[in-house]
Design a protein around this motif. Structure first.
Motif, short mmCIF file in Angstrom:
data_model
loop_
_atom_site.label_atom_id
_atom_site.label_comp_id
_atom_site.label_asym_id
_atom_site.label_seq_id
_atom_site.Cartn_x
_atom_site.Cartn_y
_atom_site.Cartn_z
N ARG A 1 0.82 -1.22 0.00
CA ARG A 1 0.00 0.00 0.00
C ARG A 1 0.85 1.27 0.00
NH1 ARG A 1 -3.74 -0.61 4.55
NH2 ARG A 1 -4.40 -2.34 3.25
N PRO A 2 1.89 1.38 0.84
CA PRO A 2 2.70 2.60 0.80
C PRO A 2 3.35 2.84 -0.57
CG PRO A 2 3.16 1.37 2.81
CD PRO A 2 2.31 0.49 1.93
N ARG A 3 3.76 1.78 -1.24
CA ARG A 3 4.33 1.94 -2.58
C ARG A 3 3.30 2.47 -3.57
NH1 ARG A 3 7.13 -3.27 -4.65
NH2 ARG A 3 7.70 -1.87 -6.35
N LEU A 4 2.06 1.97 -3.46
CA LEU A 4 0.99 2.46 -4.33
C LEU A 4 0.74 3.94 -4.07
CD1 LEU A 4 -1.31 2.14 -6.39
CD2 LEU A 4 -2.77 1.40 -4.47
N HIS A 5 0.66 4.31 -2.80
CA HIS A 5 0.41 5.70 -2.46
C HIS A 5 1.53 6.60 -2.99
CE1 HIS A 5 -2.35 4.43 1.12
NE2 HIS A 5 -2.85 4.12 -0.07
N GLU A 6 2.76 6.14 -2.84
CA GLU A 6 3.90 6.89 -3.35
C GLU A 6 3.83 7.00 -4.88
OE1 GLU A 6 8.69 6.25 -3.59
OE2 GLU A 6 7.71 5.75 -1.70
N TYR A 7 3.47 5.91 -5.53
CA TYR A 7 3.36 5.93 -6.98
C TYR A 7 2.26 6.90 -7.43
CZ TYR A 7 3.12 4.51 -11.80
OH TYR A 7 3.14 4.52 -13.17
N LEU A 8 1.12 6.87 -6.77
CA LEU A 8 0.04 7.79 -7.12
C LEU A 8 0.49 9.25 -6.98
CD1 LEU A 8 -2.95 5.88 -5.52
CD2 LEU A 8 -2.69 6.41 -7.95
N GLY A 9 1.23 9.55 -5.90
CA GLY A 9 1.77 10.90 -5.75
C GLY A 9 2.71 11.26 -6.88
N GLY A 10 3.55 10.32 -7.29
CA GLY A 10 4.44 10.55 -8.42
C GLY A 10 3.70 10.74 -9.72
N MET A 11 2.62 9.99 -9.90
CA MET A 11 1.79 10.13 -11.10
C MET A 11 1.13 11.50 -11.14
SD MET A 11 1.57 7.98 -13.52
CE MET A 11 0.12 8.79 -14.18
N ILE A 12 0.65 11.96 -9.99
CA ILE A 12 0.05 13.30 -9.94
C ILE A 12 1.08 14.32 -10.41
CG2 ILE A 12 -0.83 15.10 -8.39
CD1 ILE A 12 -2.08 12.74 -6.73
N ARG A 13 2.29 14.21 -9.89
CA ARG A 13 3.38 15.11 -10.28
C ARG A 13 3.68 14.96 -11.78
NH1 ARG A 13 5.46 15.04 -5.84
NH2 ARG A 13 6.38 12.97 -5.83
N GLY A 14 3.72 13.71 -12.25
CA GLY A 14 3.99 13.45 -13.66
C GLY A 14 2.93 14.01 -14.59
N LEU A 15 1.72 14.13 -14.10
CA LEU A 15 0.62 14.71 -14.89
C LEU A 15 0.53 16.22 -14.66
CD1 LEU A 15 -2.06 11.92 -14.33
CD2 LEU A 15 -0.89 12.47 -16.48
N GLU A 16 1.57 16.78 -14.05
CA GLU A 16 1.71 18.21 -13.79
C GLU A 16 0.73 18.75 -12.75
OE1 GLU A 16 1.96 20.44 -17.41
OE2 GLU A 16 3.62 19.23 -18.16
N GLY A 17 0.33 17.87 -11.84
CA GLY A 17 -0.43 18.31 -10.68
C GLY A 17 0.53 18.47 -9.51
N THR A 18 -0.02 18.89 -8.38
CA THR A 18 0.78 19.06 -7.17
C THR A 18 0.24 18.14 -6.09
OG1 THR A 18 1.15 21.38 -7.75
CG2 THR A 18 1.62 20.74 -5.48
N PRO A 19 0.91 17.02 -5.83
CA PRO A 19 0.42 16.11 -4.79
C PRO A 19 0.63 16.72 -3.40
CG PRO A 19 2.53 15.35 -5.61
CD PRO A 19 2.15 16.54 -6.44
N TRP B 1 0.48 -0.16 -13.48
CA TRP B 1 1.64 -0.26 -12.59
C TRP B 1 1.45 -1.39 -11.57
CZ3 TRP B 1 2.40 0.53 -7.30
CH2 TRP B 1 3.74 0.57 -6.89
N VAL B 2 0.26 -1.46 -10.96
CA VAL B 2 0.00 -2.52 -9.98
C VAL B 2 0.09 -3.89 -10.65
CG1 VAL B 2 -1.76 -3.55 -8.48
CG2 VAL B 2 -1.38 -1.08 -8.43
N LYS B 3 -0.49 -4.02 -11.82
CA LYS B 3 -0.45 -5.31 -12.53
C LYS B 3 0.97 -5.70 -12.92
CE LYS B 3 -5.11 -5.32 -14.41
NZ LYS B 3 -5.94 -5.33 -15.62
N ASP B 4 1.71 -4.75 -13.48
CA ASP B 4 3.04 -5.05 -14.00
C ASP B 4 4.12 -5.11 -12.93
OD1 ASP B 4 1.83 -5.02 -16.48
OD2 ASP B 4 2.58 -3.01 -17.02
N THR B 5 4.10 -4.18 -12.01
CA THR B 5 5.17 -4.08 -11.02
C THR B 5 4.92 -4.94 -9.79
OG1 THR B 5 5.61 -1.83 -11.76
CG2 THR B 5 6.51 -2.45 -9.61
N LEU B 6 3.67 -4.96 -9.34
CA LEU B 6 3.34 -5.69 -8.12
C LEU B 6 2.76 -7.07 -8.42
CD1 LEU B 6 1.84 -2.72 -6.11
CD2 LEU B 6 4.17 -3.63 -6.01
N HIS B 7 2.62 -7.38 -9.69
CA HIS B 7 2.17 -8.70 -10.13
C HIS B 7 0.81 -9.08 -9.53
CE1 HIS B 7 6.13 -8.87 -11.81
NE2 HIS B 7 6.64 -8.66 -10.61
N GLU B 8 -0.13 -8.13 -9.64
CA GLU B 8 -1.51 -8.35 -9.21
C GLU B 8 -2.38 -8.32 -10.47
OE1 GLU B 8 -2.75 -9.03 -6.26
OE2 GLU B 8 -0.93 -8.77 -5.09
#
Length: 148
Positions: free
Chosen positions: A28-46, A82-89
């Motif tokens: 879960r913490p990795r997902l939350h971190e990834y979502l924050g990074g995605m927000i930043r990558g989409l030019e938002g401010t997490p 990302w969850v499917k590919d990286t976390l193998h879910e």
């Protein structure tokens, strides 16, 4: 006025498909971190990301040029992959839709605290109860049949 100045902050909530408690505490913490990074990558401010096994809460800022629905479509799609590919879910998916609320600058800290305390909130309240309370408190019309 020679410039454009905005303060566009959102509290967005969305759940896993069928509200399956599939977001394991171990990753879960990795997902939350990834979502924050995605927000930043989409030019938002997490600002913060939190949640429990069946849903997430995001607090972030956007530019006025962003379209929230496009932003959320891209965020959820990329996070799923990302969850499917990286976390193998392989069966991971988000439920369609989301709840989004604007947040005034003076309320950012209280919303941040709320998002960061999700584990505690859900010891006594289900996701559905939480969502219904938020929708009612903010005056958002909804149909009960579309909440499950």
């Amino acid at each position: 006025m020679p410039g454009t100045y905005t303060s566009l902050h959102y509290h967005v909530i969305f759940s896993t498909k069928n509200r399956e408690p599939i977001i394991a505490a171990a990753w879960r913490p990795r997902l939350h971190e990834y979502l924050g990074g995605m927000i930043r990558g989409l030019e938002g401010t997490p600002i913060c990301v939190g949640g429990v096994a069946d849903h997430v809460h995001l607090l972030f800022g956007l530019k006025p040029t962003h379209c929230l629905s496009d932003f959320m479509r891209d965020l959820k799609k990329d996070a799923t992959n990302w969850v499917k590919d990286t976390l193998h879910e392989p069966h991971f998916a988000w439920q369609e839709g989301y709840a989004a609320f604007t947040v005034s600058p003076t309320a950012i800290q209280s919303v941040r605290d709320y998002v960061n305390d999700q584990e505690e909130h859900h010891r006594v309240r289900t996701f559905r109860e939480e969502l219904v309370a938020m929708l009612r408190r903010t005056g958002v019309a909804f149909e009960e049949r579309y909440l499950d």
